[in-house]
Every structure is written in C-alpha cells, then in structure tokens.
Design an enzyme around this catalytic site. Structure first.
Site, PDB file in Angstrom:
ATOM      1  N   GLU A  25       0.891  -1.230  -0.090  1.00 58.25           N
ATOM      2  CA  GLU A  25      -0.011   0.102  -0.063  1.00 58.25           C
ATOM      3  C   GLU A  25       0.921   1.242   0.020  1.00 58.25           C
ATOM      4  OE1 GLU A  25      -3.730  -1.836   0.182  1.00 58.25           O
ATOM      5  OE2 GLU A  25      -3.256   0.297  -0.037  1.00 58.25           O
ATOM      6  N   GLU A  52       4.462  13.266  -4.657  1.00 57.75           N
ATOM      7  CA  GLU A  52       3.720  13.272  -3.684  1.00 57.75           C
ATOM      8  C   GLU A  52       4.380  14.162  -2.500  1.00 57.75           C
ATOM      9  OE1 GLU A  52       3.848   9.806  -0.656  1.00 57.75           O
ATOM     10  OE2 GLU A  52       1.539   9.928  -1.052  1.00 57.75           O
TER      11      GLU A  52
HETATM   12  N1  NAD Z   1      -1.787   3.235   0.237  1.00 60.16           N
HETATM   13  C1  NAD Z   1      -2.150   3.556   1.671  1.00 60.16           C
HETATM   14  O1  NAD Z   1      -3.211   2.807   2.230  1.00 60.16           O
HETATM   15  C2  NAD Z   1      -1.186   4.198   2.594  1.00 60.16           C
HETATM   16  C3  NAD Z   1      -1.565   4.433   3.799  1.00 60.16           C
HETATM   17  C4  NAD Z   1      -0.938   5.361   4.601  1.00 60.16           C
HETATM   18  C5  NAD Z   1       0.495   5.833   4.096  1.00 60.16           C
HETATM   19  N2  NAD Z   1       0.879   5.432   2.929  1.00 60.16           N
HETATM   20  C6  NAD Z   1       2.275   6.100   2.227  1.00 60.16           C
HETATM   21  O2  NAD Z   1       3.107   5.956   3.308  1.00 60.16           O
HETATM   22  C7  NAD Z   1       4.200   7.121   3.111  1.00 60.16           C
HETATM   23  C8  NAD Z   1       4.324   7.751   4.404  1.00 60.16           C
HETATM   24  O3  NAD Z   1       4.661   6.685   5.527  1.00 60.16           O
HETATM   25  P1  NAD Z   1       6.245   6.607   5.919  1.00 60.16           P
HETATM   26  O4  NAD Z   1       6.875   7.970   5.798  1.00 60.16           O
HETATM   27  O5  NAD Z   1       5.953   6.156   7.264  1.00 60.16           O
HETATM   28  O6  NAD Z   1       6.747   5.883   4.856  1.00 60.16           O
HETATM   29  P2  NAD Z   1       8.196   5.108   4.955  1.00 60.16           P
HETATM   30  O7  NAD Z   1       8.079   4.067   3.695  1.00 60.16           O
HETATM   31  O8  NAD Z   1       9.380   5.958   5.095  1.00 60.16           O
HETATM   32  O9  NAD Z   1       8.099   3.820   6.116  1.00 60.16           O
HETATM   33  C9  NAD Z   1       7.067   3.166   6.218  1.00 60.16           C
HETATM   34  C10 NAD Z   1       7.655   1.945   7.146  1.00 60.16           C
HETATM   35  O10 NAD Z   1       8.403   1.095   6.670  1.00 60.16           O
HETATM   36  C11 NAD Z   1       9.548   0.991   7.229  1.00 60.16           C
HETATM   37  N3  NAD Z   1      10.790   0.905   6.565  1.00 60.16           N
HETATM   38  C12 NAD Z   1      11.472   1.975   6.337  1.00 60.16           C
HETATM   39  N4  NAD Z   1      12.526   1.604   5.440  1.00 60.16           N
HETATM   40  C13 NAD Z   1      12.369   0.145   5.186  1.00 60.16           C
HETATM   41  C14 NAD Z   1      13.152  -0.847   4.472  1.00 60.16           C
HETATM   42  N5  NAD Z   1      14.108  -0.732   3.802  1.00 60.16           N
HETATM   43  N6  NAD Z   1      12.782  -2.228   4.962  1.00 60.16           N
HETATM   44  C15 NAD Z   1      11.567  -2.413   5.513  1.00 60.16           C
HETATM   45  N7  NAD Z   1      10.901  -1.325   6.164  1.00 60.16           N
HETATM   46  C16 NAD Z   1      11.396  -0.303   5.860  1.00 60.16           C
HETATM   47  C17 NAD Z   1       9.547   2.185   8.044  1.00 60.16           C
HETATM   48  O11 NAD Z   1      10.316   2.084   9.489  1.00 60.16           O
HETATM   49  C18 NAD Z   1       7.967   2.236   8.411  1.00 60.16           C
HETATM   50  O12 NAD Z   1       7.492   1.436   9.499  1.00 60.16           O
HETATM   51  C19 NAD Z   1       3.456   8.167   1.947  1.00 60.16           C
HETATM   52  O13 NAD Z   1       4.094   7.858   0.738  1.00 60.16           O
HETATM   53  C20 NAD Z   1       1.996   7.487   2.174  1.00 60.16           C
HETATM   54  O14 NAD Z   1       1.364   7.759   1.030  1.00 60.16           O
HETATM   55  C21 NAD Z   1       0.228   4.862   2.156  1.00 60.16           C
END
Ligand code: NAD
Ligand code: BTL
Length: 489
Positions: free
Chosen positions: A250, A385
């Site tokens: 997602e 975004e």
């Molecule tokens: N499509 C949806 O339903 C939905 C819902 C909420 C947020 N989002 C998206 O999430 C983003 C914002 O959230 P964010 O800043 O926490 O995203 P992010 O990708 O920075 O982090 C999300 C999660 O992934 C983990 N993570 C980071 N690097 C990783 C790796 N290499 N391997 C495994 N896990 C890792 C982080 O610790 C965190 O728990 C935005 O792009 C938003 O659009 C999407």
C-alpha cells in the site's frame, strides 16, 4: 524510566541490545515516551516465535468462529480504551484528538468487520467434470506474516493488517513506524488481554533498515504486508524475493480531484479543503491535485483561498485547532523543499508557501496550508507526492483533457470527480485509473470496500473481502472415489 517494550512469544521485552529511542510530540518536540529499539536480532526472535506458533501451535487449527470471537473481543477492548488510545495517537502524530477519536471508531469497526467475516466462507464444492469424484476449493492461512506500518495513521493501518491476518489463522510480526509506535504497543497489550495465544502476534520496535529489512528478507516469513512510501516499497519487493513471499503493498498517491463547472460549487470547495488539509495533508489519498474546469477556475480558487486563510493551526489537544503540525523536522524540510521546487518551476503561491510566523507555533513542525496555482502537469509539485498541506491547481476545458490530466501520474491510489451530470460522472470514473474513485465525495472509506492502488500505488488490496483473501492461500482438493489404473506406460 518506563520503557515501552516489544512483545515476543507472549513476553514483554526490551531490545536484546538494550537500545532505546525517544518519541517526541511533533507539536512541541517534548519527549513523550521512551521505547525499546530492536534490531535484526529481535526481529529474528519474533519471526521464530511466529514460525513455531504457526507450525506447532493451536491458532491455525482454531475454528474460524473462535478466531472471530477473539477479534471481536479486541474490538470491545479498543472501544473500552478509546479515549486513552485517541489521546496517545494525537500525542504521537500531532493530529487533533477529534480526528484520533474518529480513527479509533474506524479501527474498532475494522476488527468487528473481520470478526463477522471470519467464518462466512468455508470454501466451495466444484461440479467436477470427472465421474465418481469430489472437487472442492478451500482457503488456508498463508503462514507467518510480516507487517510494516507508516506513521500517519499508526493504529488504523495496523488494524487493516492485524484483523484479517488473525481471523484467517495466520501468525504475525508487526513493526510500526519507529516514530509513532505508541498506540500499536497499546493494541498488543489489548490483544494479550483478549487472550491471543503466545507467539501468534509479535511486536518488534525499531528502524526500517534493520527490523523492517529483516522481516522483508527472512525466509521464515511467508508474506510481507507493507504500507508506506514508494521507494521503501521497491526495496521491500526486492528483499521479499528471497523466498518469493506473498506481497501486499500500500504505497503513495498523488490523487486528482476533478471539479467540473456544473458541480455543487460550495460543497466542492468545502470538500477540496478537507481532501488536502485534513491531518495536514499527511494522507496517502489526499486530494492534493486539484483539476478545475477553466470557466470556474478563478472563482473556485478565490473561494478556496478565503477558507484556507482561516484554517487554525495549533495543538491537537486544543478544540479550536483544525490542523496540527507535520510529523517531524525531516518531513517538514521535505515539504519546504517540495514547495520551493514548485516556486522555481513557476507556480504562483496563492496563499501559504512558508512556515507560520506565530511564535506560539515555533516549537512545532508547522507549515502553512498552501495553494499553488498556474500549475502544469510536467511540474514536480504536480507529479510528486508532497504529503503535506499543499494543493496544486490545474485547469481544463474539455472532459477528455480532464481525464488525461487525472491519469497523468505514476500513482493510481484514489481520485474524485465533482459534477451533477451522472452520465459524465460515470464516464469519468470508468476512465480514472485508480483503486478508489469518489463521485461528489472525497476520502471516504470503510471496512466493507477494498482499498489499494493501480500502477505504482501498490499491489493488492486491504479492507473488504479482498483484504481477507490477502491472508489466505487457495487449495483445490480433488478426491477420486473410484480409482482405476491408467495403464499409460
Ligand atoms: N496506500 C495506503 O493505504 C497508505 C496509507 C498510509 C500511508 N501511505 C504512504 O506511506 C508514506 C508515508 O509513510 P512513511 O513516511 O512512514 O513511509 P516509509 O516508507 O518511510 O516508512 C514506512 C514503514 O516502512 C519502514 N521501512 C523503512 N525503510 C524500510 C526498509 N528498507 N525495509 C523495510 N521497512 C522499511 C519504516 O520504518 C516504517 O515502519 C506515504 O508515501 C504515504 O502515501 C500509504
Ligand atoms: C486512512 N487512509 C488509507 C485513507 C489514508 C492513509 O494515508
């Protein structure tokens, strides 16, 4: 000092390394909690607990009815502790308590929805084309599920994963965002209180490039469900190839909000505000790409700006507040740079475009609600975004041009169209390449309907029946009732 712990194999434990992380309130940068900071070793411990519970425990064999009953109990406990959870969520994310209370109602609803769904599909008998045989299709749990969540809706996005995984008999290891873990820790306390057997649900706290990377690559994990940014999603896709894991992604969105001249003007203005400034625009499905029919463009922008300039920024605990801070200094800088890039590309800043000057907001990660006009589809502010309180405005003259603009994106998460012409609305939504499309609405979602994206907004769906099936394997069982030699060889 009270350190929030991890939950592994039914035990609350500090990180093996004894490392900790401070959690801050984005409104004033005060430390609100200290949590265990796990790493790969903690993740491996949790994965082994989940593996053992799936391979040798009673949970996968528990009846779907009983699993549903357990998940229903979790919903009850969330409702019991709703206020505590809501205040915790607002402390952690900066969102208003009113928003958080709404999240908690949604979250309890997600657990209830899947509790109800648990035992409604026992599989099906196929009309076998082979005489004297029985052919049936059954659903079975995938196995050990790695679940990784973002910081913007910490407990809501966790609920979209926990509830369906549990009712389908899986075991799991969850890693919340390292910057907003508090309500996820609390829900694991509630799952323990509800009686979820040890090893079935495991919680590891820590960074993405350690704990998250281990969950994504470890070959004892059968499925990885990730919600977060597109670049992280690509890393997880690569890591998940280690044992060809089931993959649920997602990811981000850049969601068009198309307004035709024949729309309900006042409602479209009001909802355009909500679509992008709710939770300071930190929403995957935020309507940050406004596309307005040229004949009403100037009037629409004027009406929008008037309302934007009255949005009240402040603490999520102040009832007067309508928009809180961004989640972190790093994210604030990202939004600042995002808008500065737009300025260099020639956008007009109709309002906002900078940090607030109010000294009362100085300690928070605030950014003014911003409207950028004279935007064109080739601009970075239109294509990327921003994930902040920033709306870009483009114009169109024909329906065809509007649809071309709406679809001109690597994303395909959500979109909206505003018109009183039903035929036009139906033509548009049929053309819009997104997982969710609203007609005369924006950003409404509920557990019954699937959620997810086309294109680079993700793979698979959460919520609805598809959200349950994401945690199931399908098995065809063919039974020959009158076996005979084939004598082929
Ligand atoms: N499509 C949806 O339903 C939905 C819902 C909420 C947020 N989002 C998206 O999430 C983003 C914002 O959230 P964010 O800043 O926490 O995203 P992010 O990708 O920075 O982090 C999300 C999660 O992934 C983990 N993570 C980071 N690097 C990783 C790796 N290499 N391997 C495994 N896990 C890792 C982080 O610790 C965190 O728990 C935005 O792009 C938003 O659009 C999407
Ligand atoms: C909750 N939801 C998925 C609509 C917004 C996520 O960022």
């Amino acid at each position: 000092m009270d350190i929030k712990k991890q939950y592994i194999n039914g035990e609350w434990m500090l990180a093996l390394s004894k490392q900790t992380r401070e959690i801050i309130n984005p409104y004033n940068q005060e430390v609100i909690a200290t949590v265990a900071e796990g790493n790969e070793e903690d993740a491996k411990l949790a994965i082994q607990a989940a593996r053992n519970a799936f391979d040798h425990g009673e949970w996968p064999e528990t009846s779907a009815t009983e699993r549903g009953r357990m998940v229903s109990k979790i919903a009850e406990l969330i409702e019991r502790d709703k206020e505590e959870l809501a205040e915790m969520e607002s402390l952690d994310t900066g969102k208003t308590v009113e928003e958080s209370r709404g999240d908690m109602d949604d979250i309890a609803g997600v657990f209830r929805y899947y509790a109800e769904l648990a035992d409604k599909d026992g599989g099906e008998i196929i009309e076998s084309p082979v005489p004297n045989s029985v052919s049936k299709v059954v659903k079975e749990p995938v196995g050990v599920c790695g679940q990784i969540t973002p910081w913007n809706y910490p407990l809501l996005q966790a609920s979209w994963k926990l509830a369906p995984a549990l009712v389908t008999g899986n075991t799991l290891v969850m890693k919340p965002s390292e910057i907003t873990p508090l309500t996820t820790v609390k829900v694991f306390e509630l799952m323990e209180e509800a009686g979820v057997p040890k090893g079935v649900v495991n919680l590891v706290l820590g960074a993405g490039n350690t704990v998250g990377a281990e969950l994504s690559s470890n070959t004892d994990v059968d499925l990885i469900s990730f919600t977060g940014g597109i670049e992280t999603g690509k890393k997880i896709m690569q890591a998940a190839s280690s044992n060809v894991k089931n993959l649920a992604l997602e990811l981000g969105g850049k969601n068009p909000n198309v307004v035709f001249a024949d729309a309900d003007f006042d409602t479209a203005v009001d909802q355009a505000l909500n679509a992008v400034f709710f939770h300071a625009g930190q929403i995957c499905s935020a309507g940050t790409r406004l596309i307005v029919e040229e004949s009403i463009h100037d009037e629409f922008v004027d009406a929008l700006v008037k309302r934007v300039d009255n949005i009240r920024l402040g603490s999520g605990f102040d009832e007067e507040t309508q928009m809180g801070p961004l989640i972190s200094e790093q994210h604030l800088n990202k939004v600042v740079n995002y808008v500065e890039a737009g300025k260099k590309e020639g956008v007009t800043v109709a309002t906002g475009g900078k940090r607030p000057e109010d000294p009362a907001l100085n300690n928070g990660f605030f950014y003014l609600p911003t409207v950028l006009t004279n935007c064109t589809t080739d601009m970075s502010v239109v294509q990327n975004e921003g994930f902040g309180p920033v709306i870009t405005v483009e114009k169109f003259t024909t329906e065809e041009e509007a649809m071309k603009l709406a679809n001109d994106s690597i994303y395909g998460l959500a979109g909206g169209v505003w018109t009183k012409d039903i035929a036009k609305a139906e033509r548009c939504v049929a053309k819009m390449r997104m997982g969710t499309v609203w007609i005369n609405e924006f950003n409404l979602y509920f557990p019954h309907a699937p959620w997810g994206g086309f294109k680079q907004s993700g793979i698979g769906r959460e919520l609805g029946k598809p959200g349950l099936e994401e945690y199931q394997e399908t098995k065809h069982i063919f039974h020959n009732l009158a076996p005979q030699p084939i004598n082929w060889f």
